[in-house]
Design a protein around this motif. Sequence first.
Motif, PDB file in Angstrom:
ATOM      1  N   LEU A  39      -6.326 -53.053  21.568  1.00 31.45           N
ATOM      2  CA  LEU A  39      -5.037 -52.506  21.152  1.00 31.45           C
ATOM      3  C   LEU A  39      -3.913 -53.011  22.049  1.00 31.45           C
ATOM      4  N   LYS A  40      -4.191 -53.105  23.336  1.00 33.78           N
ATOM      5  CA  LYS A  40      -3.184 -53.621  24.271  1.00 33.78           C
ATOM      6  C   LYS A  40      -2.840 -55.071  23.939  1.00 33.78           C
TER       7      LYS A  40
ATOM      8  N   THR B 227      -3.185 -56.477  21.017  1.00 38.90           N
ATOM      9  CA  THR B 227      -2.476 -56.435  19.733  1.00 38.90           C
ATOM     10  C   THR B 227      -1.003 -56.077  19.936  1.00 38.90           C
ATOM     11  N   TYR B 228      -0.744 -55.075  20.779  1.00 37.77           N
ATOM     12  CA  TYR B 228       0.633 -54.667  21.046  1.00 37.77           C
ATOM     13  C   TYR B 228       1.426 -55.798  21.696  1.00 37.77           C
ATOM     14  N   GLU B 229       0.827 -56.452  22.679  1.00 36.08           N
ATOM     15  CA  GLU B 229       1.518 -57.547  23.356  1.00 36.08           C
ATOM     16  C   GLU B 229       1.812 -58.687  22.390  1.00 36.08           C
ATOM     17  N   PHE B 230       0.878 -58.957  21.489  1.00 38.26           N
ATOM     18  CA  PHE B 230       1.096 -59.992  20.475  1.00 38.26           C
ATOM     19  C   PHE B 230       2.239 -59.605  19.543  1.00 38.26           C
ATOM     20  N   SER B 231       2.351 -58.318  19.245  1.00 36.28           N
ATOM     21  CA  SER B 231       3.381 -57.854  18.305  1.00 36.28           C
ATOM     22  C   SER B 231       4.790 -58.063  18.837  1.00 36.28           C
ATOM     23  N   LEU B 232       4.915 -58.225  20.150  1.00 32.42           N
ATOM     24  CA  LEU B 232       6.234 -58.411  20.753  1.00 32.42           C
ATOM     25  C   LEU B 232       6.711 -59.855  20.666  1.00 32.42           C
ATOM     26  N   GLY B 233       5.838 -60.757  20.243  1.00 33.63           N
ATOM     27  CA  GLY B 233       6.182 -62.175  20.156  1.00 33.63           C
ATOM     28  C   GLY B 233       6.945 -62.504  18.898  1.00 33.63           C
ATOM     29  N   ASN B 234       7.032 -63.790  18.618  1.00 33.25           N
ATOM     30  CA  ASN B 234       7.787 -64.254  17.453  1.00 33.25           C
ATOM     31  C   ASN B 234       6.970 -64.070  16.175  1.00 33.25           C
ATOM     32  N   HIS B 235       7.626 -63.589  15.133  1.00 33.71           N
ATOM     33  CA  HIS B 235       7.014 -63.419  13.822  1.00 33.71           C
ATOM     34  C   HIS B 235       7.981 -63.918  12.758  1.00 33.71           C
ATOM     35  N   PRO B 236       7.470 -64.312  11.626  1.00 37.12           N
ATOM     36  CA  PRO B 236       8.374 -64.706  10.537  1.00 37.12           C
ATOM     37  C   PRO B 236       9.306 -63.549  10.167  1.00 37.12           C
ATOM     38  N   ASP B 237      10.500 -63.877   9.727  1.00 33.48           N
ATOM     39  CA  ASP B 237      11.453 -62.839   9.329  1.00 33.48           C
ATOM     40  C   ASP B 237      10.888 -61.950   8.222  1.00 33.48           C
TER      41      ASP B 237
ATOM     42  N   THR C 199      -3.387 -49.161  12.816  1.00 35.28           N
ATOM     43  CA  THR C 199      -4.232 -48.869  11.660  1.00 35.28           C
ATOM     44  C   THR C 199      -5.552 -49.620  11.819  1.00 35.28           C
ATOM     45  N   GLY C 200      -6.661 -48.925  11.565  1.00 29.86           N
ATOM     46  CA  GLY C 200      -7.977 -49.551  11.705  1.00 29.86           C
ATOM     47  C   GLY C 200      -8.645 -49.291  13.034  1.00 29.86           C
ATOM     48  N   SER C 201      -7.922 -48.656  13.963  1.00 31.99           N
ATOM     49  CA  SER C 201      -8.495 -48.422  15.298  1.00 31.99           C
ATOM     50  C   SER C 201      -9.638 -47.412  15.252  1.00 31.99           C
ATOM     51  N   GLY C 202      -9.527 -46.398  14.373  1.00 34.46           N
ATOM     52  CA  GLY C 202     -10.615 -45.430  14.251  1.00 34.46           C
ATOM     53  C   GLY C 202     -11.877 -46.054  13.682  1.00 34.46           C
ATOM     54  N   ASP C 203     -11.711 -46.976  12.729  1.00 35.71           N
ATOM     55  CA  ASP C 203     -12.862 -47.689  12.162  1.00 35.71           C
ATOM     56  C   ASP C 203     -13.534 -48.555  13.227  1.00 35.71           C
TER      57      ASP C 203
ATOM     58  N   ALA D  30       7.848 -60.877   7.952  1.00 32.64           N
ATOM     59  CA  ALA D  30       6.716 -60.056   8.381  1.00 32.64           C
ATOM     60  C   ALA D  30       7.079 -58.577   8.359  1.00 32.64           C
ATOM     61  N   GLN D  31       6.234 -57.773   7.712  1.00 30.07           N
ATOM     62  CA  GLN D  31       6.420 -56.332   7.713  1.00 30.07           C
ATOM     63  C   GLN D  31       5.950 -55.759   9.050  1.00 30.07           C
ATOM     64  N   PRO D  32       6.441 -54.578   9.448  1.00 28.00           N
ATOM     65  CA  PRO D  32       5.994 -53.977  10.711  1.00 28.00           C
ATOM     66  C   PRO D  32       4.476 -53.861  10.813  1.00 28.00           C
ATOM     67  N   SER D  33       3.810 -53.503   9.703  1.00 34.40           N
ATOM     68  CA  SER D  33       2.346 -53.367   9.724  1.00 34.40           C
ATOM     69  C   SER D  33       1.655 -54.697  10.013  1.00 34.40           C
ATOM     70  N   GLN D  34       2.254 -55.790   9.535  1.00 37.12           N
ATOM     71  CA  GLN D  34       1.648 -57.102   9.753  1.00 37.12           C
ATOM     72  C   GLN D  34       1.669 -57.470  11.234  1.00 37.12           C
ATOM     73  N   LYS D  35       2.707 -57.037  11.940  1.00 37.21           N
ATOM     74  CA  LYS D  35       2.843 -57.387  13.351  1.00 37.21           C
ATOM     75  C   LYS D  35       1.806 -56.707  14.228  1.00 37.21           C
ATOM     76  N   ILE D  36       1.257 -55.582  13.750  1.00 41.74           N
ATOM     77  CA  ILE D  36       0.291 -54.852  14.583  1.00 41.74           C
ATOM     78  C   ILE D  36      -1.093 -54.800  13.935  1.00 41.74           C
ATOM     79  N   GLU D  37      -1.406 -55.773  13.078  1.00 44.00           N
ATOM     80  CA  GLU D  37      -2.792 -55.922  12.635  1.00 44.00           C
ATOM     81  C   GLU D  37      -3.666 -56.228  13.855  1.00 44.00           C
ATOM     82  N   LEU D  38      -4.816 -55.587  13.943  1.00 36.38           N
ATOM     83  CA  LEU D  38      -5.693 -55.753  15.106  1.00 36.38           C
ATOM     84  C   LEU D  38      -6.025 -57.224  15.345  1.00 36.38           C
ATOM     85  N   ARG D  39      -5.915 -57.642  16.588  1.00 33.96           N
ATOM     86  CA  ARG D  39      -6.210 -59.033  16.959  1.00 33.96           C
ATOM     87  C   ARG D  39      -7.694 -59.135  17.355  1.00 33.96           C
TER      88      ARG D  39
END
Length: 295
Positions: A251-252, A254-264, A216-220, A266-275
């Motif tokens: 995006l790459k 961001t995706y790699e970051f999303s595979l790391g540790n997140h708080p329990d 989300t936000g990639s088009g912007d 964290a919603q799926p959308s939070q894990k892929i917020e643009l870095r």
Amino acid sequence: MSDPLPKVLSVQSHVVFGYVGNKSATFPLQLLGFEVDAINSVQLSNHTKYKFVQGQVLDEDDLGKLMDGLRQNDLDHYSHLLTGYVGSASFLKKIGQLVHDLKKKNPDLIYVCDPVMGDNGKMYVPKELLEIYRDEIIPLADILTPNQFELELLTGKKVNNISEVQNAIEILHGKGPKTVVVSSTEIGDDLITVASALKEGIMIKLEIPRLPVAFTGSGDLFAALLLAHSHLQGNIKLAIEKTVNTLYHILKRTYEFSLGNHPDSAQPSQKIELRLIESKKIIENPPSELVAEIL
């Protein structure tokens, strides 16, 4: 004395948390040397893919008051206008008047219009916005950045291959915009960006490897980067290569970051917020991995 910095008025959504709309556009533009004045069409706690959303929506009167304040202080001098998400017909019509006013002040102003209406076959704005974009806003745009779904909406043509994308782009050129960039088409295994610039007389495509996540936000971010590199690079091929390489590597990351540790929690959308902050060096000096092809 050096020339003043190019100055963008960006009218699109704002979120307190995360990166969509003006939050996606402002930081990259500033890094690339642009002054940015932002008007928020909506102000939300977070984007709408989260479980809960709270916030406010500006109406056309609010936009008019903000612009009147700038005008009264002689602060409405811009090199570029960028528009993205708008949620109401009256606000979009007001943007049409804004384009006329800003171009009266600076006839050389470049209007970059991202006609945000939907994706993946679904509209997420009121249906009456389509007619306003098609008949009133698109003819005012210098650079237009629809995705595949928006391209089909604006032209009334389904596109299933590159030739049909090219034909649809020609229809949009006929409505006014000198540069049309279809930010993403889902044709074949890869995503494909297709761009056409009448001034240069060329049409190009650039294939982008798919990542297994919907962002989300990639088009912007795409529209903001294209504005910047269209100004900085001087030709459409290089502008698209800089834009897409920057976007893909953000995006790459961001995706790699999303595979790391997140708080329990964290919603799926939070894990892929643009870095975006972590991608500062990518924005300033993008790789040259993906290369465009002239059609």
